[in-house]
Every structure is written in C-alpha cells, then in structure tokens.
Design an enzyme around this catalytic site. Structure first.
Site, PDB file in Angstrom:
ATOM      1  N   ARG A 226      21.178  20.777  -5.464  1.00  0.00           N
ATOM      2  CA  ARG A 226      21.200  19.331  -5.271  1.00  0.00           C
ATOM      3  C   ARG A 226      19.938  18.908  -4.528  1.00  0.00           C
ATOM      4  O   ARG A 226      19.439  19.642  -3.669  1.00  0.00           O
ATOM      5  CB  ARG A 226      22.437  18.892  -4.459  1.00  0.00           C
ATOM      6  CG  ARG A 226      23.749  18.886  -5.236  1.00  0.00           C
ATOM      7  CD  ARG A 226      23.786  17.794  -6.312  1.00  0.00           C
ATOM      8  NE  ARG A 226      25.046  17.715  -7.030  1.00  0.00           N
ATOM      9  CZ  ARG A 226      25.302  18.249  -8.216  1.00  0.00           C
ATOM     10  NH1 ARG A 226      24.375  18.956  -8.847  1.00  0.00           N
ATOM     11  NH2 ARG A 226      26.481  18.077  -8.798  1.00  0.00           N
ATOM     12  N   HIS A 274      17.730  17.438 -14.425  1.00  0.00           N
ATOM     13  CA  HIS A 274      19.137  17.775 -14.155  1.00  0.00           C
ATOM     14  C   HIS A 274      19.807  18.331 -15.420  1.00  0.00           C
ATOM     15  O   HIS A 274      20.854  17.848 -15.862  1.00  0.00           O
ATOM     16  CB  HIS A 274      19.913  16.562 -13.615  1.00  0.00           C
ATOM     17  CG  HIS A 274      21.140  16.964 -12.846  1.00  0.00           C
ATOM     18  ND1 HIS A 274      21.576  16.303 -11.714  1.00  0.00           N
ATOM     19  CD2 HIS A 274      22.032  17.977 -13.041  1.00  0.00           C
ATOM     20  CE1 HIS A 274      22.682  16.897 -11.263  1.00  0.00           C
ATOM     21  NE2 HIS A 274      22.969  17.909 -12.055  1.00  0.00           N
TER      22      HIS A 274
END
Ligand code: NAP
Length: 311
Positions: A226, A274
């Site tokens: 993250r 991502h």
C-alpha cells in the site's frame, strides 16, 4: 426462508462475479437469493468491495457478516456502522498466484539487471554477470498470506529471504523477524525489499529515512502493498543519493497517481497502476461461499479481520 446475499461492489463487477458466485453457492445446496438489489432489512450477507455504494451498514439489521472481496481492508475496517463480523479475501489461489508472479518477476528483473540489456542504445558490451540469487538477500516486510507465498517462490529460486511480521511467523528456509525491534535486523544489508504489509496506523511510513538507510547501498524497493507504507520524500531523497537504486511501485497514497507526481518521471522509478494482483472471481467466489456455508452451519467464519489491529 432463503439466505439473502447482496453483491455490493462497483457495478461493472457484477457481470464478472454473478456466474461464479451462483456456481459456488449452488454447490452448497442452499436456498439462496443473490442480487445487487435487496431491501437492507432482508440482507443476510454482503459480498463487499470497499468502493461500493454501501457505506452505512446500520439499515442492514439482520446482517450476519460482510465478506470483503479484497485482501486490503483499510477502506472498511474503520467504519463504525459495521458491527457484524468482517472477513477479508485470503486463500483465493488466483490472487496469491498473481502476487507471487508479479513479485518474482520484478525481483528477477532487478536481480538480473535486465534493464541494462533491454535498453542499450550505444550497444555497450556490458559483460559483468549478475551475482547468483544466493548472494542477494531479500527482505519481505509483511509476512502474511501473500508475503509467505512470495517467500516460498523466492527461496525456491535460491534467494536468502527474511520475513518481518508482528508475530514472527516461521517458515522453512526463511529468517523470521518480529515486531518493532525486528525490522532493523530484517532490513540491514537487504538488497531487495518487498512490501506486503497492510495499511494501518502502525505501518504508515515504515520505510522512512532511517529504515531506508539500513538497506545495502543501491538496494531496490518493490511495493505491491500500500502507498502509505513509504515516506515518499524519504524514498525520493534515497533514490537521488544512490542509497536506493530503483523503486518499483504498484500502489500510491493517491490513486490513480496524479499526472504531476515526481514518481512518473523519476528515471529510477517504475510505476505500475495497482495491477500486482487482483481477486479472481472463480476462486474468490469459492472462498465467499465457504464463509456463507460456515455462517449458516454455525461454524466460525474464516479470515476474520481484527478490527483493533486494522487488518
Ligand atoms: P495478511 O495475511 O494480513 O499479512 C499481513 C502481514 O503484515 C502479516 O504478516 C502481519 O503480521 C504483518 N503486519 C501487520 N501489521 C504489522 C506491523 N505493525 N508490524 C509488522 N508486521 C505487521 O495480508 P496479505 O493477504 O498477505 O496482504 C498484504 C497486503 O497486500 C494487503 O493488506 C494489501 O494491502 C496488499 N495487496 C495488494 C495487492 C495489489 O494488487 N497491489 C493485492 C492484494 C493485496 P502477523 O502475521 O503477525 O499478523
């Protein structure tokens, strides 16, 4: 009375999930309703993505559990209107395999120095061979479901792997480190660092000026975890000083990464959007169905989120 299952994710996901979810629920021999539209007071389970329209769980008065489709839960774990069990996505073999492939691919890219040969406009005869994997220590920060699977693949290739977690999971062939005092030992001299931690208040900026300085000079950072795990200014400074030679980043504090973000143009940074790994509808549907089966049989749910720990 049927078991009522609400699918609450981005609308385009329904086409992808409806058939595999029905197939997995049919295998349970259960009387169920599965739909994207149910009166809140009738819903027993929500198959959930944190970016769905459902953000206030209070009207769901007979809800038994929320079954998250994602491994990361930072978008729902702090929702105080949610008081029933929250399970996250673990054991989706497609998600795990995707992460193993992405991490292994990027580790090998940097280990083998592939870039120097792929882009070589001056046709330089760069004939220094890379070291063997056994001479390239890899630290994996976050040694849970995905970190452990990546470690198994990397140790099979010969990399000396260190795994860092809160509890200090043991795994054959991996040096295990735990807690706040373990991170320095895990990072010291590491040549490749892979981040597979969740985003919690305790993990924010875990890679900062102090911890980046512990790695071997010229180390590589690979972050499919993250964005908030990295202090971005500290990473950019470490890239400019040469302490870090390259960062491959899949996740960011703001996504999509803004067009003017310095990561886009930094010559030693690779940005991927991502895509490291995604929940796969077929295998994930089986995980969801198993938890519904357990809920209806009065058995404990699998993969429950520890709301206090934040993951
Ligand atoms: P997981 O099984 O919950 O593992 C998390 C690991 O982090 C555990 O080893 C845990 O320690 C450790 N940890 C948590 N807080 C810590 C702390 N304060 N200090 C040290 N270690 C700590 O999660 P996972 O399924 O492996 O997934 C990891 C993360 O990958 C997810 O949270 C998500 O953010 C990210 N992800 C990204 C993508 C992508 O496409 N980029 C896809 C899927 C997942 P314990 O083992 O002791 O609990």
């Amino acid at each position: 009375m049927p078991v009522n299952v609400l699918f609450a994710a981005q609308p385009d996901r329904w086409a992808q999930y409806e058939a595999p979810l029905r197939s997995a629920l049919d295998a349970l021999d259960l009387d169920y309703v599965l739909t994207t539209d149910l009166p809140a007071a009738k819903v027993d389970y929500i198959v959930y993505a944190p970016n769905s329209a459902v953000q206030d769980f209070r009207p769901y008065t007979r809800l038994k559990a929320v079954l998250n489709l994602w491994a990361g839960v930072e978008g729902v774990v702090g929702n105080h209107t949610l008081t029933v069990p929250l399970a996250r996505m673990v054991d989706d073999e497609g998600l795990t395999q995707g992460m193993v492939e992405w991490v292994t691919g990027h580790v090998l890219r940097h280990h083998l120095g592939m870039d120097a040969h792929i882009v070589n406009p001056d046709h330089l005869w760069q004939n220094t061979p890379p070291p063997l994997s056994r001479d390239r220590p890899v630290a994996i920060l976050g040694f849970g479901a995905l970190g452990q699977a990546c470690a198994a693949a990397l140790t099979a290739l010969g990399f000396p792997v260190r795994g860092w977690s809160r509890s200090g999971h043991a795994q054959t062939g991996v040096q295990s480190f735990a807690g706040a005092e373990g991170i320095d030992a895990a990072l010291t001299g590491a040549q490749i660092v892979v981040l597979l931690l969740p985003d919690t208040p305790q993990t924010r900026d875990v890679l900062n000026a102090r911890t980046l300085a512990l790695t071997a000079p010229g180390a590589v950072i690979i972050n499919p975890g993250r964005g908030p795990l990295i202090d971005d200014s500290a990473l950019l400074a470490a890239l400019d000083s040469g302490q870090i030679s390259h960062a491959t980043l899949d996740v960011f504090r703001t996504e999509p990464l803004p067009a003017d973000d310095p990561y886009w143009t930094h010559p030693q940074v690779t940005v991927t959007p991502h895509i490291a790994s995604e929940t796969r509808s077929d295998s994930a549907s089986r995980v969801v169905a198993e938890n519904i089966r357990r809920g209806e049989a009065g058995e404990p749910f699998l993969h429950l989120v520890d709301r206090d720990a934040g993951y």
